[in-house]
Enzyme design. Structure first.
Site, PDB file in Angstrom:
ATOM      1  N   ASP A  67       0.812  -1.216   0.000  1.00 16.31           N
ATOM      2  CA  ASP A  67       0.000   0.000   0.000  1.00 16.31           C
ATOM      3  C   ASP A  67       0.849   1.270   0.000  1.00 16.31           C
ATOM      4  OD1 ASP A  67       0.892  -0.530   2.602  1.00 16.31           O
ATOM      5  OD2 ASP A  67      -1.091  -1.032   3.341  1.00 16.31           O
ATOM      6  N   ASN A 136      -7.961  -3.505  14.265  1.00 16.59           N
ATOM      7  CA  ASN A 136      -9.323  -3.845  13.821  1.00 16.59           C
ATOM      8  C   ASN A 136      -9.326  -4.992  12.800  1.00 16.59           C
ATOM      9  OD1 ASN A 136      -8.306  -2.647  11.546  1.00 16.59           O
ATOM     10  ND2 ASN A 136      -9.797  -0.991  11.437  1.00 16.59           N
ATOM     11  N   HIS A 138      -7.454  -5.121  10.036  1.00 14.68           N
ATOM     12  CA  HIS A 138      -7.167  -4.797   8.627  1.00 14.68           C
ATOM     13  C   HIS A 138      -5.861  -5.454   8.186  1.00 14.68           C
ATOM     14  CE1 HIS A 138      -5.071  -0.815   9.955  1.00 14.68           C
ATOM     15  NE2 HIS A 138      -4.123  -1.621   9.518  1.00 14.68           N
ATOM     16  N   GLU A 143      -9.944  -2.227   5.259  1.00 18.45           N
ATOM     17  CA  GLU A 143     -10.618  -2.038   6.543  1.00 18.45           C
ATOM     18  C   GLU A 143     -11.823  -2.975   6.652  1.00 18.45           C
ATOM     19  OE1 GLU A 143      -9.138  -0.362   8.683  1.00 18.45           O
ATOM     20  OE2 GLU A 143      -8.266   1.484   7.904  1.00 18.45           O
TER      21      GLU A 143
END
Ligand code: F6R
Length: 242
Positions: A67, A136, A138, A143
């Site tokens: 990313d 979380n 990801h 996400e």
């Protein structure tokens, strides 16, 4: 899924570096998928040390990063290209043209996503993808709620992710709101995946990965269906229920 539990983060990083080095020995022109963030820093240090001491060569290696932030010029100290140069690329013998990251300042970001996806597969795909995980769940910047069928795409970062990454910036407001990330399907296409999980803050994510179901609410759960996944967790990431 293969799981290693290490005493601490240093050992976790070493274990991941060992696996990468073994694969490079087996296939000196392999394609490596790379991650940024706090988790893999020690692994990159170990690869750099190995390169300096034992001369492992990256001349024929190609890398694809997961990313990149949208809107940060590539020479911004917080861009993931700068991170990769600082932690790895500047210290090994990899030709810069064999290192790939999405271009977060491309004029046409959608076209950039398609081109990046095509470039990965055109190259024969990723042999080993290194991953960290968000609190979380990801992976990359996928996400919760991201389709498991997603390819390289533009994402709006969750507030919790921007807060977690604010430590690298002057303030949370400076953290970009969007990023380009490989999709979950892109990640799952890697022939091998090595996921590192370190620290108390990741306990819940690890617990959910190991014992929870497979659901788009928890992106990392997609990895449970991968045929060649290794999880390396340090003791701090293992929940102490006592
Ligand atoms: C980084 C990435 C992210 C991180 C995750 C954990 O390229 O794609 O998924 O792996 O946010 O970050 P750290 O390691 O900083 O806890």
């Amino acid at each position: 899924m293969k799981i290693y539990v290490t005493k601490d983060k240093k050992e976790m990083n070493q274990k991941a570096a060992e696996i990468i080095l073994e694969r490079i020995q087996e296939k000196p022109d392999m394609t490596l998928g790379l991650a940024t963030g706090g988790t893999p820093e020690g692994t990159y240090d170990d690869l750099v040390n190995d390169h300096q001491q034992h001369g492992t060569s990256y001349q024929n290696i190609t890398t694809f990063n997961l990313d990149e932030y949208v809107g940060l010029p590539s020479d911004d100290p917080n861009s993931y290209l700068s991170y990769m140069r600082e932690h790895l690329f500047n210290h090994i013998d990899i030709p810069p043209e064999q290192t790939n990251l999405p271009n977060g300042t491309a004029e046409d970001l959608e076209a950039e996503c398609d081109e990046y996806e095509t470039r990965i597969h055109g190259h024969g795909g990723v042999d080993l993808q290194l991953l960290g995980i968000g609190e979380n769940g990801h992976i990359g910047f996928n996400e919760p709620g991201t389709s498991f069928g997603s390819k390289t795409h533009i994402v709006e970062l969750a507030e919790s992710t921007r807060e977690a990454n604010a430590r690298f910036f002057d303030s949370k407001d400076d953290v970009p709101t969007h990023a380009i990330t490989m999709g979950i399907q892109t990640i799952l296409k890697a022939k091998e995946i090595v996921l590192m999980i370190s620290g108390e803050r990741k306990q819940e994510a690890l617990l959910r990965l190991l014992h929870g179901g497979v659901s788009e609410d928890f992106p990392a759960s997609a990895l449970k269906e991968h045929p060649n996944l290794t999880v390396i967790a340090d003791e701090a990431a293992i929940e102490n229920k006592s």
